[in-house]
Design an enzyme around this catalytic site. Structure first.
Site, mmCIF file in Angstrom:
data_model
loop_
_atom_site.group_PDB
_atom_site.id
_atom_site.type_symbol
_atom_site.label_atom_id
_atom_site.label_comp_id
_atom_site.label_asym_id
_atom_site.label_seq_id
_atom_site.Cartn_x
_atom_site.Cartn_y
_atom_site.Cartn_z
ATOM 1 N N SER A 101 0.808 -1.218 0.000
ATOM 2 C CA SER A 101 0.000 0.000 0.000
ATOM 3 C C SER A 101 0.843 1.270 0.000
ATOM 4 C CB SER A 101 -0.938 0.008 1.210
ATOM 5 O OG SER A 101 -0.212 -0.144 2.422
ATOM 6 N N GLY B 149 -1.906 -4.331 0.849
ATOM 7 C CA GLY B 149 -2.033 -5.555 1.626
ATOM 8 C C GLY B 149 -1.067 -6.649 1.242
ATOM 9 N N ASN C 214 3.721 -5.475 5.669
ATOM 10 C CA ASN C 214 2.565 -6.261 6.108
ATOM 11 C C ASN C 214 2.986 -7.539 6.833
ATOM 12 O OD1 ASN C 214 0.249 -4.683 5.174
ATOM 13 N ND2 ASN C 214 1.041 -5.080 3.126
ATOM 14 N N ASP D 216 -4.795 6.608 10.200
ATOM 15 C CA ASP D 216 -4.462 5.274 10.706
ATOM 16 C C ASP D 216 -3.035 5.194 11.242
ATOM 17 O OD1 ASP D 216 -2.906 5.243 8.406
ATOM 18 O OD2 ASP D 216 -4.103 3.732 7.365
ATOM 19 N N HIS E 102 -0.287 4.860 6.914
ATOM 20 C CA HIS E 102 -0.147 5.240 5.514
ATOM 21 C C HIS E 102 0.107 6.738 5.361
ATOM 22 C CE1 HIS E 102 -2.533 1.463 5.379
ATOM 23 N NE2 HIS E 102 -1.689 1.211 4.396
#
Length: 223
Positions: free
Chosen positions: A42, A76, A105, A186, A189
């Site tokens: 991402s 992801g 991830n 979040d 990101h």
């Protein structure tokens, strides 16, 4: 109907030959442009922002006609998923440079760093066997995962860079991750405003590889 003179005929043939040469030269130049392929998650797939605002698109814009940039990043994605997808992508795009930006991830899921190491090593070897140079883009994880795990995680990138003699960007989000103004809500990101900084983190290490592949140095106004 008037007959075409010998001089006119020679001129016509010369122009036709010149046009053909120019078309061949243009095609040859186009074929010489190196292809860069970004294999990421991402952070490179422009998560939650317009894809045109992502740092990979910024890289494509900076390079312009001097290179082809393929963004094969998927939000992801893990190193396991990347290792599965890579062989087909190598055959499809035949890249000259592969930018590997994976592992974040894996870390967020607490997967074993040894597994991450093996997956990235597999991708590096596959890329090199396909004739591509590899640029490794490192990632860090939050300290709440524990010092031992964090050190093992970040050590994977250093170990691989040493093992395969790779160029390494130690931390893709340097100057971004701890700046709340450049991170989405979040906390994971980066925002659209952070993307130029991310590109600036990558560029100094990428530029020598570009030169090795015939890309002239970017002008100051391109940066």
């Amino acid at each position: 109907m008037e007959r075409t003179s010998a001089v006119e005929l020679r001129n016509w043939r010369f122009c036709a030959a010149l046009l053909g040469w120019l078309l061949l030269a243009t095609a040859a130049l186009a074929g010489e442009r190196p292809t860069l392929m970004v294999m990421g998650d991402s952070l490179s797939a422009a998560y939650n922002i317009d894809r045109d605002q992502g740092w990979v698109q910024g890289l494509a814009d900076r390079l312009g006609e001097r290179a082809v940039v393929v963004n094969a990043s998927i939000s992801g994605e893990t190193t396991s998923g990347g290792a599965t997808r890579l062989p087909k992508l190598l055959r499809q795009h035949d890249p000259d440079i592969v930018l590997l930006e994976l592992g974040g991830n894996d870390g967020l899921r607490g997967l074993p760093p040894t597994q991450m190491h093996d997956n990235l090593a597999q991708m590096i070897e596959a890329s090199q066997q396909a004739g591509a140079e590899v640029l490794l883009l490192g990632i860090d994880i939050p300290p709440n995962y524990g010092a031992a795990y964090r050190e093992a995680f970040t050590g994977v990138y250093r170990d691989l860079a040493d093992q395969y003699d790779l160029s390494l960007v130690p931390f893709l989000l340097e100057g971004v991750a701890l700046n709340d103004a450049l991170m989405q809500n979040d906390g994971i990101h980066p925002t659209a405003d952070a993307q130029p900084k991310i590109l600036d983190n990558v560029w100094p290490t990428l530029e020598p590889l570009l030169k090795n592949n015939g890309v002239k140095q970017a002008a100051a106004h391109d940066r």
